[in-house]
Scaffold this active site. Structure first.
Site, mmCIF file in Angstrom:
data_model
loop_
_atom_site.group_PDB
_atom_site.id
_atom_site.type_symbol
_atom_site.label_atom_id
_atom_site.label_comp_id
_atom_site.label_asym_id
_atom_site.label_seq_id
_atom_site.Cartn_x
_atom_site.Cartn_y
_atom_site.Cartn_z
ATOM 1 C CE LYS A 192 -3.700 2.306 2.549
ATOM 2 N NZ LYS A 192 -4.547 2.298 3.742
ATOM 3 N NE ARG A 202 -5.743 9.946 3.158
ATOM 4 C CZ ARG A 202 -4.450 10.091 2.947
ATOM 5 N NH1 ARG A 202 -3.929 11.304 2.920
ATOM 6 N NH2 ARG A 202 -3.689 9.033 2.794
ATOM 7 C CE LYS A 245 -6.311 1.998 -0.786
ATOM 8 N NZ LYS A 245 -6.882 2.131 0.537
HETATM 9 ZN ZN LIG Z 1 -5.922 3.725 7.883
#
Ligand SMILES: [Zn+2]
Length: 320
Positions: A192, A202, A245
């Site tokens: 990631k 977010r 990712k």
């Molecule tokens: Zn997190």
């Protein structure tokens, strides 16, 4: 004398017969965001056509997923209450735990994966327990294991830790095994990257860090050998599926992982990848359907066995 590659491109029939990669609804996992409250279905402004659902409104989206023949979802929860240790994340009556129970009631056959992390639940927005100005790795591990066990207790089919702490797969596996969840697999967000492509998420998950950034735990985008180290550690610790990712800017990492590991590889096509296509389509610059399907196809061709994507439902309908 030269080769005539065009012979096998002559018409639709032969092109479809020689096609090497084909998308099916089985390839997709759909992310769903769940919030506390009642009668809420609110579009997420950074992720057009994706919504925050309260638990009592989950029925319509779950029906749509099942109707599209998408077999799996991944759940993200936005709790009402945040604190230093993200205690809602491991509360048996937390938002995710309640959502899992509801979804299992609505569609027992739908495969429910849960994201295990703390950033949506902590007041500081970091993915673990803060000590000084950084996340304390080892202290965070016990919390991650607790979260995973409470998800499994609520009925999750698979646990997907996304925090990027060292040793989390080991800690979670041990926690699950000790609590009679030996059969619950772990899909690890292994590679990631610390990516700007997470921006829209977010807002969706209300998980932006309140200070600093995530560079001490997420990976540097310039590194690929390091991805293999992360993946190897996760496999040794007991991961069942490994993940890369984001997806689109990391197709080389997906291919690396696929060639070197005898294990299913997942790719997360993240919020920024989706939002860019949506924005460009809205401006009339691109053909959304063709671009989205080509992106997904390229992720599969690179080696992904499954793709987490905000396009899951649209793509499943388009390829019908
Ligand atoms: Zn997190």
């Amino acid at each position: 004398m030269f080769d005539r590659h065009r012979r096998l491109r002559k018409n639709q029939a032969i092109r479809s017969m020689v096609r090497e990669t084909i998308l099916t609804p089985d390839d997709f996992i759909y992310p769903i965001f769940v919030v506390e409250g009642e009668n809420i279905k609110k579009e997420i402004s950074s992720l057009p056509n994706n919504y925050h659902f309260s638990i009592d409104r989950l029925d319509e989206i779950i029906k749509e997923v099942v109707d599209c023949k998408v077999k799996g979802i991944i759940l993200f929860g936005i709790p009402e209450h945040k604190d230093e240790v993200g205690s809602d994340a491991y509360d048996d009556n937390g938002i995710i735990q309640k959502a899992i129970r509801k979804i299992k009631e609505l569609a027992p056959e739908l495969y429910v994966i849960t994201d295990v992390c703390m950033c949506e639940y902590t007041s500081h927005g970091h993915c673990g327990i803060i000590c000084g100005h950084d996340v304390d790795n080892d202290k965070t591990l016990e919390y991650l294991a607790k979260i995973a066990v409470s998800h499994a207790k609520a009925g999750a089919d698979m646990i997907a830790p996304s925090d990027m702490m060292d040793g989390r797969i080991d800690a979670i596996r041990e926690g699950l095994d000790e609590n009679e969840f030996k059969d619950i697999p772990i899909m690890s967000y292994s590679a990631k990257y610390c990516s700007a492509f997470y921006g829209p998420f977010r807002e969706a998950a209300d998980s932006a860090p309140q200070f600093g950034d995530r560079k001490t735990y997420q990976m540097d985008p310039g590194n690929i050998r390091e991805a293999m180290l992360e993946i190897q550690s996760d496999i040794e610790e007991g991961a069942d599926i490994i993940m890369v990712k984001p997806a689109l800017s990391y197709l080389d990492v997906i291919r690396w992982a696929k060639d070197r590991c005898d294990m299913p590889v997942a790719a997360y096509s993240v919020s920024g990848e989706y939002a860019m296509v949506k924005a460009a389509a809205k401006m009339g610059l691109i053909d959304e359907k063709r671009i989205a399907l080509e992106m997904l196809l390229s992720i599969k061709r690179a080696g992904a066995d499954m793709i987490i994507t905000y396009y899951a439902l649209d793509a499943a309908k388009w390829i019908k």
